[in-house]
Scaffold this active site. Structure first.
Site, PDB file in Angstrom:
ATOM      1  N   GLU A  37       0.826  -1.214   0.000  1.00 57.31           N
ATOM      2  CA  GLU A  37       0.000   0.000   0.000  1.00 57.31           C
ATOM      3  C   GLU A  37       0.860   1.264   0.000  1.00 57.31           C
ATOM      4  O   GLU A  37       0.567   2.231  -0.687  1.00 57.31           O
ATOM      5  CB  GLU A  37      -0.948   0.016   1.206  1.00 57.31           C
ATOM      6  CG  GLU A  37      -2.164  -0.881   1.055  1.00 57.31           C
ATOM      7  CD  GLU A  37      -3.009  -0.528  -0.151  1.00 57.31           C
ATOM      8  OE1 GLU A  37      -3.145   0.663  -0.475  1.00 57.31           O
ATOM      9  OE2 GLU A  37      -3.529  -1.451  -0.804  1.00 57.31           O
ATOM     10  N   TYR A 120      -6.602   6.352   4.801  1.00 55.94           N
ATOM     11  CA  TYR A 120      -6.826   5.365   3.731  1.00 55.94           C
ATOM     12  C   TYR A 120      -5.993   4.100   3.962  1.00 55.94           C
ATOM     13  O   TYR A 120      -6.500   2.979   3.914  1.00 55.94           O
ATOM     14  CB  TYR A 120      -6.508   5.957   2.351  1.00 55.94           C
ATOM     15  CG  TYR A 120      -6.392   4.861   1.327  1.00 55.94           C
ATOM     16  CD1 TYR A 120      -7.532   4.232   0.849  1.00 55.94           C
ATOM     17  CD2 TYR A 120      -5.142   4.391   0.904  1.00 55.94           C
ATOM     18  CE1 TYR A 120      -7.439   3.179  -0.045  1.00 55.94           C
ATOM     19  CE2 TYR A 120      -5.033   3.348   0.015  1.00 55.94           C
ATOM     20  CZ  TYR A 120      -6.190   2.741  -0.456  1.00 55.94           C
ATOM     21  OH  TYR A 120      -6.099   1.685  -1.318  1.00 55.94           O
ATOM     22  N   ASP A 138     -10.033   6.000  -1.369  1.00 57.27           N
ATOM     23  CA  ASP A 138      -8.999   6.773  -2.069  1.00 57.27           C
ATOM     24  C   ASP A 138      -9.589   7.306  -3.382  1.00 57.27           C
ATOM     25  O   ASP A 138     -10.806   7.241  -3.594  1.00 57.27           O
ATOM     26  CB  ASP A 138      -7.756   5.902  -2.331  1.00 57.27           C
ATOM     27  CG  ASP A 138      -8.035   4.802  -3.343  1.00 57.27           C
ATOM     28  OD1 ASP A 138      -9.221   4.555  -3.667  1.00 57.27           O
ATOM     29  OD2 ASP A 138      -7.071   4.189  -3.837  1.00 57.27           O
TER      30      ASP A 138
END
Ligand code: SF4
Length: 351
Positions: A37, A120, A138
């Site tokens: 991520e 997020y 997002d």
């Protein structure tokens, strides 16, 4: 505005049939989800794939990352830009080792308190790796859902983001989902946004599981939604870069310990433009006798908050000397130093 069971089930079915085979999807461990991520925040999937595998091979656990030497970490991150992400990864790993026995927490509120983890990413780690009912909203999710609901809200505004977090959280509250469903659903939004409901250019609606219900598609509003009223304006820094070398060696300086690209190595550079006819004199003041000066192509690098517009010169000097500010390394050693991708246009000429 609400999501329906049919809509979610169609999206889950689509994802399970169409998801790409990506290295971080093999196990979905908290560590791998977190690293992927962070890498994916500002770097394309194709560029991340190879880097992710190498990173995991070199640093397979949170403990390994927390003990990694800074120079080695920068080298592992090289080419992906936004190096503060790598520095925060290490800081975060150290906190996770100190306070959570080396295991990332599953609660998004605790994750958000760790360095480099925003709302997020906290939602994504807890939902994907642990199946926690947490929204991860997002740009992908905002693009898909504002199109689906034909919503002209400005997606650069926090209020819009919060509104869609609430839409997803309400769905979680009112419906029973397995941990696997939550994990897959979070990834399904990312995947739909990456390969079907595209950010640039026409979305590929024929391949979308929501094509019959999508309101912006029905109303012909796809070129107007998502709506981004707030434009980001970046200041421009004019730089002049000097690749200074002698027969065997090249000169690098280390950037300051704090701020943009902290602690990274770079070519000698000044933050202003230098006229061609002044280059030789300027270089002789710093490095002594100059044998030749060659103009290199100009280049540009765009950071999230500013742009570098660079002119560049290759400067060959009689003999490189230590100026007290930088290091003199053999040309073949250049590949071992973490130099930011902002200098890619010049690095590729010498590596
Ligand atoms: S139908 Fe088209 S615009 Fe609507 S969500 Fe699907 S891909 Fe996006």
């Amino acid at each position: 505005m609400e999501l329906t069971k049919e809509q979610i089930s169609a999206l889950l079915g689509w994802y399970r049939e169409n998801k790409r085979d990506l290295p971080w999807r093999k196990n979905n461990t908290p560590y791998e989800t977190w690293i992927s991520e962070i890498m994916l925040q500002q770097t394309r999937v194709e560029a991340v794939k190879e880097r992710f595998v190498l990173f995991l091979k070199e640093l397979p656990t949170v403990q390994d990352l927390s003990n990694c030497e800074d120079d080695r970490l920068m080298k592992l991150w090289e080419g992906m830009g936004y190096y503060s992400r790598a520095r925060n990864l290490k800081k975060c790993a150290q906190e996770v080792v100190a306070n959570y026995e080396g295991k990332l927490p599953d609660d998004p509120a605790l994750l958000r308190k760790l360095p480099g983890i925003g709302p997020y990413t906290a939602g994504a780690i807890s939902a994907i790796a642990y199946g926690t009912k947490a929204a991860a909203v997002d740009g992908n999710v905002l693009r898909i859902l504002t199109r689906y609901f034909d919503d002209y809200s400005d997606i650069n505004k926090d209020a819009t983001k919060r509104q869609y977090e609430a839409v997803i959280e309400t769905y979680y509250k009112e419906n029973t989902l397995s941990k696997e469903d939550i994990s897959d659903l979070t990834q399904a939004f990312m995947e739909l946004g990456a390969i079907v409901c595209l950010p640039n250019g026409e979305p590929l609606c024929d391949r979308c599981p929501w094509k019959d219900q999508c309101k912006a598609k029905r109303e012909g509003h796809l070129s107007e939604i998502p709506n981004k009223k707030t434009k980001i304006e970046r200041p421009v820094v004019l730089k002049t870069v000097f690749v200074v070398m002698d027969e065997t060696s090249v000169y690098l300086t280390k950037r300051p310990h704090k701020g943009l690209l902290a602690d990274m190595y770079e070519f000698y550079a000044v933050d202003h433009s230098v006229p061609d006819e002044e280059v030789k004199g300027l270089m002789e003041e710093v490095f002594g006798t100059v044998r030749s000066v060659r103009k290199l192509p100009s280049s540009k690098h765009i950071f999230s908050h500013l742009e570098w517009h660079m002119d560049a010169y290759e400067v060959t000097v009689e003999s490189l000397r230590d100026t007290g500010e930088g290091i003199v390394i053999l040309k073949e050693e250049l590949k071992d130093y973490a130099v930011p991708s902002a200098y890619q246009a010049y690095l590729k000429l010498y590596r």
